[in-house]
Design an enzyme around this catalytic site. Structure first.
Site, PDB file in Angstrom:
ATOM      1  N   HIS A 124       1.012  -1.722  -0.072  1.00 60.20           N
ATOM      2  CA  HIS A 124      -0.287  -0.037   0.095  1.00 60.20           C
ATOM      3  C   HIS A 124       0.633   1.141  -0.421  1.00 60.20           C
ATOM      4  O   HIS A 124       2.292   0.793  -0.021  1.00 60.20           O
ATOM      5  CB  HIS A 124      -1.260   0.523   1.415  1.00 60.20           C
ATOM      6  CG  HIS A 124      -0.602   0.313   2.708  1.00 60.20           C
ATOM      7  ND1 HIS A 124       0.359  -0.972   2.985  1.00 60.20           N
ATOM      8  CD2 HIS A 124      -0.601   1.021   3.609  1.00 60.20           C
ATOM      9  CE1 HIS A 124       0.221  -0.504   4.381  1.00 60.20           C
ATOM     10  NE2 HIS A 124       0.474   0.639   4.334  1.00 60.20           N
ATOM     11  N   HIS A 132       1.582   4.044   2.166  1.00 62.14           N
ATOM     12  CA  HIS A 132       1.621   4.612   2.993  1.00 62.14           C
ATOM     13  C   HIS A 132       3.183   4.952   3.237  1.00 62.14           C
ATOM     14  O   HIS A 132       3.676   4.227   2.779  1.00 62.14           O
ATOM     15  CB  HIS A 132       1.121   3.813   4.248  1.00 62.14           C
ATOM     16  CG  HIS A 132       0.172   4.261   4.868  1.00 62.14           C
ATOM     17  ND1 HIS A 132      -0.716   3.112   5.318  1.00 62.14           N
ATOM     18  CD2 HIS A 132      -1.258   5.417   4.371  1.00 62.14           C
ATOM     19  CE1 HIS A 132      -2.325   3.679   6.139  1.00 62.14           C
ATOM     20  NE2 HIS A 132      -2.529   5.435   5.027  1.00 62.14           N
ATOM     21  N   ASP A 155       5.444   4.497   5.616  1.00 67.07           N
ATOM     22  CA  ASP A 155       6.909   4.236   5.263  1.00 67.07           C
ATOM     23  C   ASP A 155       6.777   2.809   4.909  1.00 67.07           C
ATOM     24  O   ASP A 155       7.693   2.355   5.161  1.00 67.07           O
ATOM     25  CB  ASP A 155       5.852   3.358   7.415  1.00 67.07           C
ATOM     26  CG  ASP A 155       4.394   2.639   7.057  1.00 67.07           C
ATOM     27  OD1 ASP A 155       4.016   3.419   6.720  1.00 67.07           O
ATOM     28  OD2 ASP A 155       4.449   1.301   7.829  1.00 67.07           O
ATOM     29  N   HIS A 156       5.745   2.735   3.690  1.00 67.58           N
ATOM     30  CA  HIS A 156       5.867   1.253   2.618  1.00 67.58           C
ATOM     31  C   HIS A 156       6.262   1.592   1.485  1.00 67.58           C
ATOM     32  O   HIS A 156       7.045   0.601   0.819  1.00 67.58           O
ATOM     33  CB  HIS A 156       4.680   0.685   3.032  1.00 67.58           C
ATOM     34  CG  HIS A 156       4.632   0.192   4.371  1.00 67.58           C
ATOM     35  ND1 HIS A 156       4.407  -1.337   4.055  1.00 67.58           N
ATOM     36  CD2 HIS A 156       3.376   0.249   5.498  1.00 67.58           C
ATOM     37  CE1 HIS A 156       3.769  -1.588   5.392  1.00 67.58           C
ATOM     38  NE2 HIS A 156       3.786  -0.362   5.896  1.00 67.58           N
ATOM     39  N   HIS A 160      -6.982  -1.680   5.407  1.00 62.78           N
ATOM     40  CA  HIS A 160      -6.457  -0.914   5.803  1.00 62.78           C
ATOM     41  C   HIS A 160      -6.656   0.013   5.599  1.00 62.78           C
ATOM     42  O   HIS A 160      -5.928   1.487   5.743  1.00 62.78           O
ATOM     43  CB  HIS A 160      -5.242  -1.028   5.422  1.00 62.78           C
ATOM     44  CG  HIS A 160      -3.999  -0.786   6.194  1.00 62.78           C
ATOM     45  ND1 HIS A 160      -4.392  -0.469   7.871  1.00 62.78           N
ATOM     46  CD2 HIS A 160      -3.189   0.497   5.951  1.00 62.78           C
ATOM     47  CE1 HIS A 160      -3.508   0.493   7.870  1.00 62.78           C
ATOM     48  NE2 HIS A 160      -2.305   0.790   6.765  1.00 62.78           N
ATOM     49  N   ASP A 191      -0.408  -4.237   5.928  1.00 64.32           N
ATOM     50  CA  ASP A 191      -1.073  -3.578   7.135  1.00 64.32           C
ATOM     51  C   ASP A 191      -2.878  -3.859   7.042  1.00 64.32           C
ATOM     52  O   ASP A 191      -2.869  -4.015   5.828  1.00 64.32           O
ATOM     53  CB  ASP A 191      -1.507  -2.182   7.585  1.00 64.32           C
ATOM     54  CG  ASP A 191       0.320  -1.803   7.743  1.00 64.32           C
ATOM     55  OD1 ASP A 191       0.942  -2.743   7.577  1.00 64.32           O
ATOM     56  OD2 ASP A 191       0.646  -1.041   7.277  1.00 64.32           O
ATOM     57  N   HIS A 250       6.153  -6.243  11.713  1.00 62.83           N
ATOM     58  CA  HIS A 250       5.555  -4.487  11.932  1.00 62.83           C
ATOM     59  C   HIS A 250       5.273  -4.375  13.075  1.00 62.83           C
ATOM     60  O   HIS A 250       3.401  -3.862  13.804  1.00 62.83           O
ATOM     61  CB  HIS A 250       3.763  -4.458  10.866  1.00 62.83           C
ATOM     62  CG  HIS A 250       3.555  -2.993  10.392  1.00 62.83           C
ATOM     63  ND1 HIS A 250       2.593  -2.257  11.155  1.00 62.83           N
ATOM     64  CD2 HIS A 250       3.752  -2.134  10.129  1.00 62.83           C
ATOM     65  CE1 HIS A 250       2.810  -1.228  11.054  1.00 62.83           C
ATOM     66  NE2 HIS A 250       3.254  -0.997   9.628  1.00 62.83           N
TER      67      HIS A 250
END
Length: 307
Positions: A63, A65, A67-68, A141, A212, A270
C-alpha cells in the site's frame, strides 16, 4: 529461499526497528531477489545484508503509506548507479506509478535499466511464469492495501541415478536426455523411457506476505496452507480495539489467522515502537499461546524457508 527482514517497525523508524521492507532471496531458484515494501532507508539496511540491489528483480508494494514506499526512489536510483542493467518490475496499488515517476523526474534521476510499473486494480494473479505464481487480495486497512500469496510450482523429481547405474548406464549425455523425459536407445538395443527414471516431484512452497490489515477473511484465504505466513502484529492482544480503530492487527489475531488457515509457520513483523527492548517478546508469547510455531522478526534477521 530465504527471508531477510530489512525493516520490521510500524509507522515510523525507531532505534531498534526501521520501517517496512522484506527481501525474499530466491538465489537458488532464479538467481534473483524479490522485495516486499520499501520504506525509508531500506537501501541503508541492505548495506548490512547479503542482498544485492542489482539482483532485485521485482518489488511488490502492499500500500502507499509512506512507511512502505518512501525508500523506493532512492533504491531505484542506486540500483542504476551501481551498474544494474537487468529489468525491474514494481507492482503496487493505483498511484504507485505516479509516485515513482514524479520522484524520479523531480530529482532528475535517470535509471539505466528497463523499469516497468504495474498498477494492481483487481484481485487475482499479478505475475506468473514457469517457476512462480503470485496472486493478491485486498486487505482491510482504510486505504487500498494488498496481501500477496507466492506459490512456487512443483519441481521435477530427481533423476534416479542409482537405478540407471544398476542397469549399466554410465553417466554422460544420456543422463540429461533421460532427465528431460526423452526415450533413448542404448548400444545394446535396450529402449529406456526417461519418465521411468524420474523420482516424484518436489512440492512447491507457498509464502504469504500480508500488508497492514485488520483481522479479515482475505488474510485467511491468502494464508491457506502456507508454508510461511508473514503477518503484521502492531499491537498486543489487550489493545485489540485500538488495533481495529487504526486498521491493524494484534499478535493474537495474527496467530488466529495462521491457525485457521492451516499455515505451517508464522513470522510476526510491523511491531509498534511502543514495544522497546525485550517488551516485544510479550507479543511472541501471546501468539505462541494460540499458534506454537511462531517467530518474531527483528531488523536484519534471516529466516530460511525449507522444503
Amino acid at each position: 529461499m530465504e527471508f531477510v527482514f530489512l525493516g520490521t517497525g510500524a509507522g515510523v523508524p525507531s532505534k531498534g526497528r526501521n520501517v517496512s521492507a522484506i527481501a525474499l532471496q530466491l538465489l537458488e531458484e532464479r538467481g534473483q531477489t524479490w522485495l516486499f515494501d520499501c520504506g525509508e532507508a531500506t537501501q541503508h539496511q541492505i548495506l548490512h545484508t547479503s542482498v544485492r540491489p542489482r539482483r532485485i528483480e521485482k518489488i511488490f508494494i502492499t500500500h502507499l503509506h509512506g512507511d512502505h514506499i518512501f525508500g523506493l526512489p532512492g533504491l531505484l536510483g542506486s540500483r542504476s548507479f551501481q551498474g544494474g542493467t537487468t529489468p525491474l518490475t514494481v507492482y503496487g496499488p493505483k498511484g504507485i506509478k505516479q509516485f515513482i515517476e514524479v520522484a524520479l523526474s523531480v530529482s532528475t534521476t535517470h535509471v539505466k535499466y528497463p523499469l516497468e510499473i504495474v498498477e494492481i486494480t483487481e484481485e487475482g494473479t499479478v505475475f506468473e511464469d514457469n517457476e512462480f505464481h503470485v496472486e493478491t487480495k485486498r486487505l482491510s486497512h482504510g486505504i487500498e492495501c494488498f496481501g500477496y500469496r507466492i506459490i512456487e510450482k512443483d519441481i521435477q523429481g530427481a533423476l534416479l541415478v542409482d537405478k540407471l547405474l544398476e542397469m549399466g548406464v554410465k553417466p554422460g549425455p544420456l543422463f540429461k536426455r533421460l532427465k528431460d523425459g526423452e526415450v533413448v536407445e542404448l548400444e545394446n538395443g535396450t529402449i529406456l523411457n526417461g519418465q521411468d527414471f524420474i523420482g516424484p516431484p518436489q512440492k512447491g512452497r507457498i509464502i504469504t506476505i500480508l500488508g497492514d490489515t485488520r483481522f479479515c477473511e482475505a488474510s485467511r484465504e491468502l494464508a491457506q496452507d502456507a508454508d510461511v505466513l508473514v503477518h503484521e502484529a502492531t499491537f498486543a492482544a489487550e489493545d485489540e480495539q485500538q488495533a481495529y480503530d487504526y486498521f491493524h492487527s494484534t499478535s493474537k489475531q495474527a496467530a488466529s489467522i495462521a491457525l485457521q488457515a492451516n499455515a505451517k509457520r508464522l513470522i510476526l513483523t510491523h511491531i509498534s515502537s511502543r514495544y522497546q527492548g525485550d517488551t516485544y517478546k510479550e507479543l511472541l508469547k501471546e501468539a505462541r499461546e494460540l499458534f506454537s510455531n511462531t517467530e518474531i522478526a527483528t531488523d536484519l534477521k534471516s529466516f530460511p524457508v525449507e522444503r
